[in-house]
Design an enzyme around this catalytic site. Structure first.
Site, mmCIF file in Angstrom:
data_model
loop_
_atom_site.group_PDB
_atom_site.id
_atom_site.type_symbol
_atom_site.label_atom_id
_atom_site.label_comp_id
_atom_site.label_asym_id
_atom_site.label_seq_id
_atom_site.Cartn_x
_atom_site.Cartn_y
_atom_site.Cartn_z
ATOM 1 N N THR A 156 -15.291 6.452 1.039
ATOM 2 C CA THR A 156 -14.697 5.582 0.014
ATOM 3 C C THR A 156 -15.674 4.514 -0.474
ATOM 4 O O THR A 156 -16.638 4.168 0.216
ATOM 5 C CB THR A 156 -13.450 4.863 0.576
ATOM 6 O OG1 THR A 156 -13.816 4.176 1.778
ATOM 7 C CG2 THR A 156 -12.331 5.848 0.891
ATOM 8 N N TYR B 82 -0.129 3.228 -6.167
ATOM 9 C CA TYR B 82 -0.628 4.477 -5.549
ATOM 10 C C TYR B 82 0.504 5.197 -4.834
ATOM 11 O O TYR B 82 0.609 6.426 -4.874
ATOM 12 C CB TYR B 82 -1.764 4.172 -4.558
ATOM 13 C CG TYR B 82 -3.075 3.878 -5.244
ATOM 14 C CD1 TYR B 82 -4.021 4.878 -5.437
ATOM 15 C CD2 TYR B 82 -3.365 2.605 -5.723
ATOM 16 C CE1 TYR B 82 -5.222 4.615 -6.071
ATOM 17 C CE2 TYR B 82 -4.556 2.332 -6.370
ATOM 18 C CZ TYR B 82 -5.484 3.339 -6.546
ATOM 19 O OH TYR B 82 -6.666 3.074 -7.180
ATOM 20 N N CYS C 203 -12.432 1.933 -9.378
ATOM 21 C CA CYS C 203 -11.694 1.589 -8.152
ATOM 22 C C CYS C 203 -11.315 0.109 -8.096
ATOM 23 O O CYS C 203 -12.184 -0.765 -8.159
ATOM 24 C CB CYS C 203 -12.579 1.927 -6.947
ATOM 25 S SG CYS C 203 -11.876 1.402 -5.375
ATOM 26 N N GLU D 69 -14.684 -2.107 3.921
ATOM 27 C CA GLU D 69 -13.322 -2.580 3.652
ATOM 28 C C GLU D 69 -13.410 -3.721 2.637
ATOM 29 O O GLU D 69 -13.996 -4.769 2.913
ATOM 30 C CB GLU D 69 -12.671 -3.032 4.967
ATOM 31 C CG GLU D 69 -11.363 -3.784 4.804
ATOM 32 C CD GLU D 69 -10.343 -3.050 3.941
ATOM 33 O OE1 GLU D 69 -10.124 -1.847 4.141
ATOM 34 O OE2 GLU D 69 -9.793 -3.697 3.025
HETATM 35 N N1 LIG Z 1 -9.465 0.197 2.342
HETATM 36 C C1 LIG Z 1 -10.404 0.512 1.362
HETATM 37 C C2 LIG Z 1 -9.845 1.495 0.368
HETATM 38 C C3 LIG Z 1 -10.856 1.920 -0.630
HETATM 39 C C4 LIG Z 1 -10.409 3.174 -1.396
HETATM 40 O O1 LIG Z 1 -9.339 3.728 -1.148
HETATM 41 N N2 LIG Z 1 -11.270 3.610 -2.354
HETATM 42 C C5 LIG Z 1 -10.977 4.817 -3.105
HETATM 43 C C6 LIG Z 1 -11.193 4.598 -4.593
HETATM 44 S S1 LIG Z 1 -10.075 3.460 -5.319
HETATM 45 C C7 LIG Z 1 -11.971 5.891 -2.727
HETATM 46 O O2 LIG Z 1 -13.143 5.646 -2.605
HETATM 47 N N3 LIG Z 1 -11.499 7.135 -2.588
HETATM 48 C C8 LIG Z 1 -12.360 8.251 -2.332
HETATM 49 C C9 LIG Z 1 -11.659 9.370 -1.648
HETATM 50 O O3 LIG Z 1 -10.467 9.235 -1.420
HETATM 51 O O4 LIG Z 1 -12.306 10.370 -1.357
HETATM 52 C C10 LIG Z 1 -10.835 -0.771 0.700
HETATM 53 O O5 LIG Z 1 -9.992 -1.529 0.209
HETATM 54 O O6 LIG Z 1 -12.014 -1.026 0.677
#
Ligand SMILES: N[C@@H](CCC(=O)N[C@@H](CS)C(=O)NCC(=O)O)C(=O)O
Length: 330
Positions: A131, A193, A63, A147
């Site tokens: 996330t 993305y 990530c 975040e």
């Molecule tokens: N706003 C968050 C976004 C984090 C994010 O989108 N992480 C993704 C991985 S790159 C995630 O954990 N996705 C899991 C899911 O969608 O279930 C940040 O920047 O901390």
């Protein structure tokens, strides 16, 4: 995702789209701040004072957002202050999982199998995606913040004398860093993305144009002045950009169909990428195997889960870099 604290499996990242088929990223839910004296930060409650050993960071090496926090932890020399666990690279049917994949960890802290269990420990009726990154408070047994932009900032300024003095967001540059990020984030960091998860040709083409428009602009900027985005000092802006660039040829060019050019076709950006990889601590946070496996496990984009063997990346051998990005000795 979690709905009222219960895991639901019928959600895929690609479903989060607007009326025109464009990808929409969820807003983070936990927004407390660690500060040197425990005072409240820009959002959230007070009571999270900086202390060695109190906080724990959950990351995925695939990530880019989590990697920003891992890099900042290294640059600020917080490895012995904030501990880390790494999830397995591929999203399971229950989201991020702890396990034995090389370079990943079991959750020895809370003893859970899935990251969503960390969210429901903090909030038993939580609704939202589970996330990474997650910053956990071992004392209050709750999530401080999920975040990455906030976590990067609190690692930079929230730990006072426990952290190194290097400043990633120096006062004279703050307005310029924010202005540049306000352009790079939508067009490039999130633009890849938006390209990869677009569900209409129009949304894909608009995002694709944004990605390469920004790469072209950054190529000129770094060719004219450098070595970093704001001259001689590495800043938060470089950390934010780097995590996207290092994934570009490995994942975004193929899987996300960002294939007008490779990063390797941009001489100034390629030199910049190599330069940042040489900054002490940064290279160990990059795990090409986790990045490849993670992205190519997104079933909606790659149903059979075949992981490509290429590209050849001089200096980023997936085997020698395996999973040692966290300051642990494994
Ligand atoms: N706003 C968050 C976004 C984090 C994010 O989108 N992480 C993704 C991985 S790159 C995630 O954990 N996705 C899991 C899911 O969608 O279930 C940040 O920047 O901390």
């Amino acid at each position: 995702m979690l709905v009222d604290g219960k895991w639901t499996e019928d959600w895929q990242p690609v479903q989060a789209t607007d009326a025109k088929g464009g990808f929409v990223r969820q807003v983070s839910g936990f927004r407390n701040w660690i500060t040197p004296d425990g005072a409240a930060g820009p959002s959230g409650e007070s009571g999270f004072e900086a202390e060695a050993g109190r906080y724990h960071l959950y990351v995925a090496l695939v990530c880019p957002w989590a990697s920003r926090t891992l890099i900042t932890r290294k640059l600020k020399q917080l490895e012995t202050v904030v501990s880390v666990s790494v999830v397995e690279p591929a999203l399971s049917d229950q989201g991020w999982r702890f396990g034995d994949y090389p370079g990943s960890d079991r959750d020895t802290l809370n003893g859970v199998t899935y990251l969503h269990e960390i969210y429901t420990r903090a909030d038993p009726v939580h609704t939202g995606r589970a996330t990474v990154p997650v910053l956990w408070d071992k004392r209050r047994m709750t999530i401080v913040n999920n975040e990455s932009a906030d976590i990067v900032r609190m690692f930079d300024i929230g730990f006072g004398a426990l952290a190194s003095r290097m400043e990633l967001y120096p006062a004279p540059l703050q307005a310029d860093i924010d202005a540049l990020d306000a352009r790079i984030y939508p067009s490039l960091n999130n633009g890849v993305y938006r390209t990869g998860f677009a569900t209409t040709q129009g949304a894909y083409e608009a995002a694709f144009a944004d990605v390469f428009g920004m790469l072209d602009e950054l190529e000129v900027r770094l060719g004219e002045r450098g070595p970093y985005l704001f001259g001689d000092a590495l800043t938060e802006a470089d950390v934010r950009l780097f995590v996207t660039l290092v994934r570009f040829d490995v994942a975004y060019h193929g899987l996300f169909k960002c294939n007008l050019r490779r990063l390797a076709d941009y001489p100034a950006l390629s030199a910049y990428l190599s330069r940042i990889l040489l900054v002490p601590g940064i290279r160990e946070t990059v795990d090409i195997d986790h990045i490849k496996r993670g992205y190519y496990s997104i079933k909606a984009l790659n149903p059979n889960g075949i992981v490509p063997l290429g590209p050849d990346l001089p200096g980023l051998d997936p085997v020698t870099l395996h999973g040692n990005g966290t300051g642990r000795s494994s």
